[in-house]
Write a protein that holds these residues in place. Structure first.
Motif, PDB file in Angstrom:
ATOM      1  N   SER A 243      -1.987 -10.828  10.153  1.00 45.05           N
ATOM      2  CA  SER A 243      -1.724 -11.779   8.902  1.00 45.05           C
ATOM      3  C   SER A 243      -0.242 -11.369   8.359  1.00 45.05           C
ATOM      4  O   SER A 243       0.499 -12.212   7.925  1.00 45.05           O
ATOM      5  CB  SER A 243      -2.862 -11.863   8.080  1.00 45.05           C
ATOM      6  N   LEU A 244      -0.075 -10.053   8.361  1.00 41.76           N
ATOM      7  CA  LEU A 244       1.239 -10.002   7.673  1.00 41.76           C
ATOM      8  C   LEU A 244       2.664 -10.201   8.734  1.00 41.76           C
ATOM      9  O   LEU A 244       3.545 -10.109   8.344  1.00 41.76           O
ATOM     10  CB  LEU A 244       1.168  -8.320   7.402  1.00 41.76           C
ATOM     11  N   ASP A 245       2.306 -10.322   9.959  1.00 44.17           N
ATOM     12  CA  ASP A 245       3.277 -10.874  10.923  1.00 44.17           C
ATOM     13  C   ASP A 245       4.338 -10.051  10.951  1.00 44.17           C
ATOM     14  O   ASP A 245       5.444 -10.508  10.940  1.00 44.17           O
ATOM     15  CB  ASP A 245       3.681 -12.436  10.486  1.00 44.17           C
ATOM     16  N   GLY A 246       4.210  -8.759  11.288  1.00 38.14           N
ATOM     17  CA  GLY A 246       5.383  -8.017  11.570  1.00 38.14           C
ATOM     18  C   GLY A 246       5.770  -7.163  10.424  1.00 38.14           C
ATOM     19  O   GLY A 246       6.578  -6.366  10.300  1.00 38.14           O
ATOM     20  N   SER A 247       5.552  -7.545   9.056  1.00 37.53           N
ATOM     21  CA  SER A 247       5.971  -6.933   7.921  1.00 37.53           C
ATOM     22  C   SER A 247       5.238  -5.627   7.831  1.00 37.53           C
ATOM     23  O   SER A 247       3.925  -5.573   8.066  1.00 37.53           O
ATOM     24  CB  SER A 247       6.100  -7.892   6.728  1.00 37.53           C
ATOM     25  N   SER A 248       5.393  -4.701   7.064  1.00 32.94           N
ATOM     26  CA  SER A 248       5.020  -3.124   7.035  1.00 32.94           C
ATOM     27  C   SER A 248       3.823  -3.429   5.732  1.00 32.94           C
ATOM     28  O   SER A 248       4.203  -4.335   4.935  1.00 32.94           O
ATOM     29  CB  SER A 248       6.007  -2.192   6.812  1.00 32.94           C
ATOM     30  N   LEU A 249       3.052  -2.334   5.532  1.00 37.92           N
ATOM     31  CA  LEU A 249       2.058  -2.441   4.615  1.00 37.92           C
ATOM     32  C   LEU A 249       2.971  -2.087   3.369  1.00 37.92           C
ATOM     33  O   LEU A 249       2.596  -2.577   2.238  1.00 37.92           O
ATOM     34  CB  LEU A 249       1.018  -1.255   4.801  1.00 37.92           C
ATOM     35  N   GLU A 250       4.119  -1.500   3.327  1.00 39.10           N
ATOM     36  CA  GLU A 250       4.734  -1.023   2.409  1.00 39.10           C
ATOM     37  C   GLU A 250       5.355  -2.241   1.512  1.00 39.10           C
ATOM     38  O   GLU A 250       5.876  -2.267   0.270  1.00 39.10           O
ATOM     39  CB  GLU A 250       6.093  -0.108   2.478  1.00 39.10           C
ATOM     40  N   GLN A 251       5.679  -3.351   2.244  1.00 40.30           N
ATOM     41  CA  GLN A 251       6.240  -4.412   1.619  1.00 40.30           C
ATOM     42  C   GLN A 251       4.772  -5.306   0.982  1.00 40.30           C
ATOM     43  O   GLN A 251       5.416  -6.377   0.580  1.00 40.30           O
ATOM     44  CB  GLN A 251       6.638  -5.417   2.749  1.00 40.30           C
ATOM     45  N   HIS A 252       3.789  -4.851   0.931  1.00 40.49           N
ATOM     46  CA  HIS A 252       2.733  -5.224   0.214  1.00 40.49           C
ATOM     47  C   HIS A 252       1.841  -4.465  -0.592  1.00 40.49           C
ATOM     48  O   HIS A 252       0.951  -3.795  -0.147  1.00 40.49           O
ATOM     49  CB  HIS A 252       1.697  -5.861   1.427  1.00 40.49           C
ATOM     50  N   PRO A 253       2.370  -3.919  -1.707  1.00 34.11           N
ATOM     51  CA  PRO A 253       1.945  -3.081  -2.450  1.00 34.11           C
ATOM     52  C   PRO A 253       0.339  -2.784  -2.670  1.00 34.11           C
ATOM     53  O   PRO A 253      -0.254  -1.988  -2.520  1.00 34.11           O
ATOM     54  CB  PRO A 253       2.742  -2.834  -3.868  1.00 34.11           C
ATOM     55  N   PRO A 254      -0.208  -4.146  -3.360  1.00 29.47           N
ATOM     56  CA  PRO A 254      -1.588  -4.368  -3.204  1.00 29.47           C
ATOM     57  C   PRO A 254      -2.594  -3.806  -2.197  1.00 29.47           C
ATOM     58  O   PRO A 254      -3.537  -2.912  -2.385  1.00 29.47           O
ATOM     59  CB  PRO A 254      -1.892  -5.554  -3.710  1.00 29.47           C
ATOM     60  N   ILE A 255      -2.099  -4.396  -1.073  1.00 28.55           N
ATOM     61  CA  ILE A 255      -2.785  -3.974   0.032  1.00 28.55           C
ATOM     62  C   ILE A 255      -2.475  -2.400   0.487  1.00 28.55           C
ATOM     63  O   ILE A 255      -3.439  -1.803   1.009  1.00 28.55           O
ATOM     64  CB  ILE A 255      -2.329  -5.046   1.156  1.00 28.55           C
ATOM     65  N   ASN A 256      -1.563  -2.112   0.474  1.00 34.42           N
ATOM     66  CA  ASN A 256      -0.949  -0.794   0.850  1.00 34.42           C
ATOM     67  C   ASN A 256      -1.765   0.418  -0.015  1.00 34.42           C
ATOM     68  O   ASN A 256      -2.476   1.348   0.098  1.00 34.42           O
ATOM     69  CB  ASN A 256       0.464  -0.430   0.667  1.00 34.42           C
ATOM     70  N   ARG A 257      -1.909  -0.153  -1.334  1.00 36.36           N
ATOM     71  CA  ARG A 257      -2.551   0.800  -2.336  1.00 36.36           C
ATOM     72  C   ARG A 257      -4.131   0.932  -2.164  1.00 36.36           C
ATOM     73  O   ARG A 257      -4.776   1.855  -2.117  1.00 36.36           O
ATOM     74  CB  ARG A 257      -2.402   0.460  -3.667  1.00 36.36           C
ATOM     75  N   LEU A 258      -4.541  -0.383  -1.438  1.00 37.24           N
ATOM     76  CA  LEU A 258      -5.987  -0.364  -1.247  1.00 37.24           C
ATOM     77  C   LEU A 258      -6.195   0.599  -0.083  1.00 37.24           C
ATOM     78  O   LEU A 258      -7.548   0.942  -0.089  1.00 37.24           O
ATOM     79  CB  LEU A 258      -6.317  -1.899  -1.070  1.00 37.24           C
ATOM     80  N   LEU A 259      -5.295   0.737   0.907  1.00 37.58           N
ATOM     81  CA  LEU A 259      -5.608   1.561   1.969  1.00 37.58           C
ATOM     82  C   LEU A 259      -5.432   3.044   1.954  1.00 37.58           C
ATOM     83  O   LEU A 259      -5.871   3.611   2.716  1.00 37.58           O
ATOM     84  CB  LEU A 259      -5.059   0.669   3.291  1.00 37.58           C
ATOM     85  N   HIS A 260      -4.435   3.256   1.088  1.00 39.98           N
ATOM     86  CA  HIS A 260      -4.025   4.557   1.023  1.00 39.98           C
ATOM     87  C   HIS A 260      -4.407   5.377  -0.021  1.00 39.98           C
ATOM     88  O   HIS A 260      -4.035   6.553  -0.397  1.00 39.98           O
ATOM     89  CB  HIS A 260      -2.328   4.629   1.156  1.00 39.98           C
ATOM     90  N   THR A 261      -4.649   4.674  -1.342  1.00 41.79           N
ATOM     91  CA  THR A 261      -5.171   5.474  -2.530  1.00 41.79           C
ATOM     92  C   THR A 261      -6.477   5.818  -2.379  1.00 41.79           C
ATOM     93  O   THR A 261      -7.211   5.314  -2.101  1.00 41.79           O
ATOM     94  CB  THR A 261      -4.783   4.354  -3.683  1.00 41.79           C
TER      95      THR A 261
END
Length: 288
Positions: A243-261
C-alpha cells in the motif's frame, strides 16, 4: 499463470501407466471436481485405509491417466505451478502404486517421532525422490514434479532396475528432514506471491515468481524482525508495504510508531491496524 515450459517430451505415456496424484487437502471438493473433469476416471483414495478413514474426504487421490491431452491432465498442467499435484508413471497397477505410497503417508523424523507427509505436494515429492534413496520409488519408474518458483519441471527416476523394499515406518534422514522443514516456509511465500498478485498487481516487480522471490524473502525477513510470526501477520505486513508503494515506514510516522514503539497491544493487532492505515493512505493518495 502456467509453467513457462512444457512437460518433458519423452515421458512414457504409451509404454507405462500414468497417474496424477492430487492433493485433496488443497483442492476443495476434489472427488466432485474429478467427476466433472473425467466422469469415468479410475481414482484411488490413499486415505482409504484404517489409519486415515476419518480424513477420507480430504484424501490425496491417485488417478489413472492415458494421454497428456485429456481433461484431467490438462487441468493438472494448467495449475501445476500451484504445486498441489504430482505426475507418476509405473508398469504396475494403481493398487500396487497406492499401496507403496501409503507406506509414506506417515514417516518418522530422524529421532523417531512419527509425522504425516503430504505426498501430493510437489515440493514434498521433489525432496523425497531427489534424495537418492532408491527405496522410495518402489513400483514407480518416473516421478515428475513442477517447480512453481523456477517455473520448470523436474524428472526423478530410479537408478536401479529393481528398487529395494521400502521399510515401514520409513525414517527420514537428517538431510531429508532439513529440506522438508523448508517446504512450509516455501508454501507460505508462494501463497504470499499469489495474494500480492491478486490484490496489488501494480506494485509487483518481476514477471515470474523466480524474479519476485528475493522481494518475498525480504518481506519475510522484515516481518520476522518486527516479531511477526504467523502467516496472517506476514500478509498484513506485505499489505502495508504494498500500500505504501515503495515509500519507507519512516515516511509514515503514525504507522512507524505503531510497529516500532513498545506497546501492551499485541503485535498481531498492531500490524492489522497498520495495514488499514496504509490502505487508507493509499486510497487518499489515489484521490488526490
Amino acid at each position: 499463470m502456467t509453467l513457462s515450459i512444457a512437460l518433458p517430451a519423452d515421458l512414457p505415456w504409451n509404454e507405462q501407466q500414468a497417474f496424477v496424484l492430487l492433493d485433496g487437502a488443497t483442492l476443495s471438493n476434489l472427488p466432485e471436481r474429478l467427476k466433472q473433469l473425467s466422469p469415468g476416471a479410475n481414482a484411488v483414495a490413499l486415505y482409504d485405509c484404517p489409519s486415515f478413514t476419518a480424513l477420507r474426504d480430504i484424501s490425496p487421490l491417485l488417478v489413472a491417466a492415458q494421454q497428456p491431452d485429456e481433461p484431467l491432465v490438462q487441468f493438472y498442467l494448467e495449475h501445476a505451478h500451484e504445486e498441489w499435484g504430482v505426475l507418476l508413471f509405473s508398469r504396475d497397477s494403481a493398487h500396487a502404486v497406492a499401496q507403496h505410497l501409503r507406506k509414506l503417508l506417515t514417516v518418522e523424523l530422524p529421532e523417531g517421532v512419527p509425522v504425516f507427509l503430504r505426498l501430493a505436494d510437489a515440493a514434498v515429492a521433489r525432496i523425497l525422490f531427489s534424495s537418492g534413496d532408491q527405496r522410495l520409488f518402489g513400483p514407480l519408474s518416473c516421478v515428475v514434479t513442477a517447480d512453481g518458483v523456477e517455473g520448470d519441471w523436474q524428472r526423478h527416476q530410479p537408478l536401479l532396475a529393481e528398487c529395494p523394499d521400502l521399510p515401514t515406518p520409513y525414517r527420514l534422514s537428517a538431510e531429508q528432514n532439513s529440506a522438508l522443514e523448508q517446504v512450509d516456509r516455501r508454501r507460505v511465500l508462494l501463497e504470499l506471491d499469489a495474494h500480492l498478485l491478486r490484490f496489488f498487481p501494480e506494485s509487483q516487480r518481476g514477471a515470474t515468481v523466480s524474479q519476485r522471490w528475493p522481494m518475498l524473502e525480504q518481506l519475510e525477513a522484515q516481518a520476522n524482525t518486527l516479531g511477526l510470526s504467523s502467516q496472517s501477520e506476514l500478509f498484513y505486513y506485505a499489505n502495508v508495504m504494498a500500500s505504501l508503494d515503495g515509500s519507507s515506514l519512516e515516511q509514515h510516522p503514525p504507522i512507524n510508531r505503531l510497529l516500532h514503539t513498545p506497546s501492551l497491544q499485541p503485535i498481531g493487532e498492531r500490524i492489522a491496524l497498520a495495514a488499514d492505515m496504509a490502505l487508507q493512505w493509499a486510497s487518499e493518495r489515489g484521490r488526490s
